[in-house]
Motif scaffolding. Structure first.
Motif, PDB file in Angstrom:
ATOM      1  N   PRO A  91     -35.427 -36.686 -18.207  1.00  0.00           N
ATOM      2  CA  PRO A  91     -35.803 -37.756 -19.120  1.00  0.00           C
ATOM      3  C   PRO A  91     -36.238 -38.990 -18.355  1.00  0.00           C
ATOM      4  O   PRO A  91     -35.674 -39.327 -17.319  1.00  0.00           O
ATOM      5  CB  PRO A  91     -34.512 -38.005 -19.917  1.00  0.00           C
ATOM      6  N   THR A  92     -37.274 -39.641 -18.855  1.00  0.00           N
ATOM      7  CA  THR A  92     -37.769 -40.846 -18.211  1.00  0.00           C
ATOM      8  C   THR A  92     -37.890 -41.959 -19.217  1.00  0.00           C
ATOM      9  O   THR A  92     -38.077 -41.725 -20.404  1.00  0.00           O
ATOM     10  CB  THR A  92     -39.148 -40.606 -17.571  1.00  0.00           C
ATOM     11  N   ASP A  99     -37.862 -38.215 -23.612  1.00  0.00           N
ATOM     12  CA  ASP A  99     -36.697 -37.429 -23.221  1.00  0.00           C
ATOM     13  C   ASP A  99     -36.934 -35.962 -23.570  1.00  0.00           C
ATOM     14  O   ASP A  99     -36.430 -35.454 -24.569  1.00  0.00           O
ATOM     15  CB  ASP A  99     -35.446 -37.966 -23.930  1.00  0.00           C
ATOM     16  N   GLY A 119     -33.715 -33.779 -23.828  1.00  0.00           N
ATOM     17  CA  GLY A 119     -33.002 -33.975 -25.091  1.00  0.00           C
ATOM     18  C   GLY A 119     -33.656 -33.217 -26.226  1.00  0.00           C
ATOM     19  O   GLY A 119     -32.983 -32.617 -27.074  1.00  0.00           O
TER      20      GLY A 119
END
Length: 209
Positions: A203-204, A184, A187
Motif C-alpha cells: 500500500p502506498t 491500498d 487491502g
C-alpha cells in the motif's frame, strides 16, 4: 405548562439532587459491569497512544498535554493547529458520471467547499476510466489552488497518471499540487479477493505538500 398556543416544559431544579462523587460513580459502574474488568471495559486505547476515559472531571483540565506541532505529531504538524490553518471542508460528492460530478463540484465550491474529494467506485458510483472523463470531471476547477484527495480503489496507478495528465493540460505543475492519493491494493485484495487488473503491491500513500 401552557402559555397561549405554546407548551413549555417545567423548569427542573437540579438542586434537589445531591452531587455524586467520582468514587460513587465508579462503585456503581463496577457493580453494573458484574465482574468485568473496569479498566479494560471502560478505558479505550487508540492507535495514536491516546486513552479515552469513560468520564472526565475537573482535575483532567490540568493533565499534561502533548504540545501540538512536535514529534510524534499526535496533535497535528502545526504548533497553532487550526488557528493557523482552518480545517478543510472536503465533502464527498455523490455522482455517477463525470458531467454530474463536475456540476455538483463547482456548485459546492461556490458554497463553502474548500477541498476536492474524489471517491471512485467501479460498480455503483463515480467512474473516471478515460482521460476525457478526468478532464470533464475537473473542468473549471483550480487544481493549483485547492487540495485534491483521490480514493482510486484498485486502479491506483492508472488513476494517478490520468489525474496528473489533466493537471498538466491545465498548466498546473506537480510541485503546486496539494492533497493526496490513497492507494491500498493489498487491502482491496484482502477484502475482495482480487484486484481490478493490477498486481498486488505494498500500500502506498502519495501526498502532496
Amino acid at each position: 405548562m401552557q402559555q397561549g398556543n405554546k407548551t413549555t416544559a417545567p423548569e427542573i431544579d437540579f438542586g434537589e439532587f445531591a452531587p455524586a462523587t467520582y468514587a460513587e460513580w465508579r462503585e456503581a459502574a463496577v457493580a453494573a459491569l458484574k465482574g468485568a474488568d473496569f479498566d479494560k471495559k471502560l478505558f479505550t486505547k487508540l492507535v495514536e497512544g491516546i486513552t479515552l476515559h469513560p468520564i472526565y472531571n475537573k482535575w483532567d483540565e490540568h493533565s499534561p498535554v502533548m504540545p501540538a506541532g512536535q514529534f510524534p505529531y499526535r496533535r497535528g504538524t502545526r504548533a497553532l493547529g487550526y488557528m493557523e490553518k482552518p480545517c478543510e471542508i472536503a465533502q464527498s460528492i455523490p455522482a455517477s458520471s463525470p458531467e454530474d460530478f463536475n456540476a455538483k463540484l463547482l456548485h459546492d465550491l461556490e458554497r463553502g467547499l474548500t477541498a476536492v474529494n474524489i471517491q471512485l467506485n467501479c460498480k455503483c458510483g463515480l467512474k473516471l476510466r478515460k482521460q476525457a472523463d478526468w478532464d470533464t470531471a475537473l473542468k473549471g476547477v483550480r487544481l493549483d489552488g485547492l487540495p485534491v484527495y483521490v480514493t482510486p480503489g484498485s486502479c491506483g496507478l492508472g488513476t494517478l497518471s490520468m489525474f496528473l495528465n489533466t493537471c498538466k493540460a491545465a498548466g498546473v505543475k506537480t510541485a503546486d499540487l496539494r492533497g493526496g492519493v490513497l492507494y491500498d491494493p493489498v487491502g482491496k485484495a484482502v477484502m475482495k479477493g482480487s484486484l481490478c487488473g493490477e498486481k498486488a503491491s505494498a500500500p502506498t500513500m502519495t501526498r502532496w505538500p
